[in-house]
Enzyme design. Sequence first.
Site, short mmCIF file in Angstrom:
data_model
loop_
_atom_site.label_atom_id
_atom_site.label_comp_id
_atom_site.label_asym_id
_atom_site.label_seq_id
_atom_site.Cartn_x
_atom_site.Cartn_y
_atom_site.Cartn_z
N GLU A 328 0.84 -1.19 0.00
CA GLU A 328 0.00 0.00 0.00
C GLU A 328 0.87 1.24 0.00
O GLU A 328 1.76 1.38 0.86
CB GLU A 328 -0.89 0.04 1.24
CG GLU A 328 -2.01 -0.97 1.26
CD GLU A 328 -2.98 -0.72 2.40
OE1 GLU A 328 -4.16 -1.06 2.23
OE2 GLU A 328 -2.58 -0.17 3.44
N CYS A 329 0.65 2.13 -0.94
CA CYS A 329 1.31 3.43 -0.97
C CYS A 329 2.83 3.27 -0.91
O CYS A 329 3.44 2.86 -1.88
CB CYS A 329 0.77 4.32 0.14
SG CYS A 329 1.04 6.09 -0.14
N GLY A 330 3.46 3.56 0.22
CA GLY A 330 4.90 3.40 0.32
C GLY A 330 5.34 1.97 0.06
O GLY A 330 6.41 1.73 -0.53
#
Length: 434
Positions: A328-330
Amino acid sequence: MTTPGLLIGAARSGSGKTTIALGLMRALARRGMRVSAVKCGPDYIDPAFHAAATGRESLNLDSWAMEPALIAELAAGAGQGADIIIAEGAMGLFDGAPGGAAGVGASADIAALLGWPVLLAHDVSGQAQTGAAVIRGLAAYDSRLTTAGVILNRVGSERHRRLVTLGLEGTSLRILGSLPRNDEVGLPERHLGLVQAGETSDLELRLEALADFVEAHADVPAIVAGARAAPAPPQAQAQITRPPAQRIAVARDDAFSFFYPHLARAWRAAGVEIVPFSPLEDQSPPLDCDLCWLPGGYPELHAGRLAQARNFIDGLRAFAERRPIHGECGGYMTLGRALIDAQGVAHEMAGLLDLETSFAKRKLHLGYRTAKLLEDHALGKANDMLRGHEFHYASILKETGEPFVLARDAYSETDAPAGLRNGRVSGSFFHFIG
């Protein structure tokens, strides 16, 4: 639920909600009260500060992503063994987005659903009688809410305080605190909000200073007296978050810390074993786990160190040959081929997805999202709808391959491909809430 609660809300971000919330939480905890904390909205950072201030794990309540029964269940769990629940609002008290599960995602929704009075925190810098007008408007705007009182923040002088207070005469609104301007009291910040609690070396001293500040300038007993217990929760079955696997390796350190407490609680309650590991310490996900989960966080601040963590990178690649990995994301950025840091230096990442991202080219991406799974996944079946949000500054330079989901923001009726999926590996900038 019989534990009294109180929600700290304001007209906008930057009004002093966090200062007041943390100072009040620590002040009550050191008086011997068992304080439970809640954060409204999709914020990963503030709950860790709540936990440091109270000694109890905090959690998020979100009326856009969560059904009313789930909100009531989580709030009831937060109240177990506690004398009071202090909820910290997000942004402005009524700010949100359309199409939510239980509301618009506003802090006001949570106060209304749970029957918690609102303690208004208002920054009166640059205002006098106008500050009183804004306070009156906030208190009267939503008939579902009751106001426990008002704390004035950044008050310039006794005359300044009197001018605001005069504007509230004839109302039932009580001034429960008047905090003077003080640049020495606060917490360090960076691009996604506060510097994380675990990275704030003098956090205990700062929390004690915040508690001293609130104790000196607010009527703490009156604030506590304004808290109220929530009514009986709705007689509905709370939606259970289906665990994505039985044994989950979760990256947890300063680079990967954006992991919702309510998800961890729900998974553990369903018998899931969560196995933490630290990429920054060059640890690899244990190969006997069923799923590797890379949360969001700040890999852009640690890109060089992650690129040199060969045991971690090689371990990810080995894990992907056997079991699913989701980022997720990072975490998504780390699964790509390269991450360019703020100085424009490219760092090799895991290379499991054909993705290149840059923190040198920054643009804010923020808002609630719905996402439809395109294929069966650990998070659900094909065509299942997920609710969550996006919050990052990184830009995508290259994103090639099969998309992970079809996503739309809360103000759109158009789906667009988002994220990537390559065999057992998947990821996107979408943060799953429920």
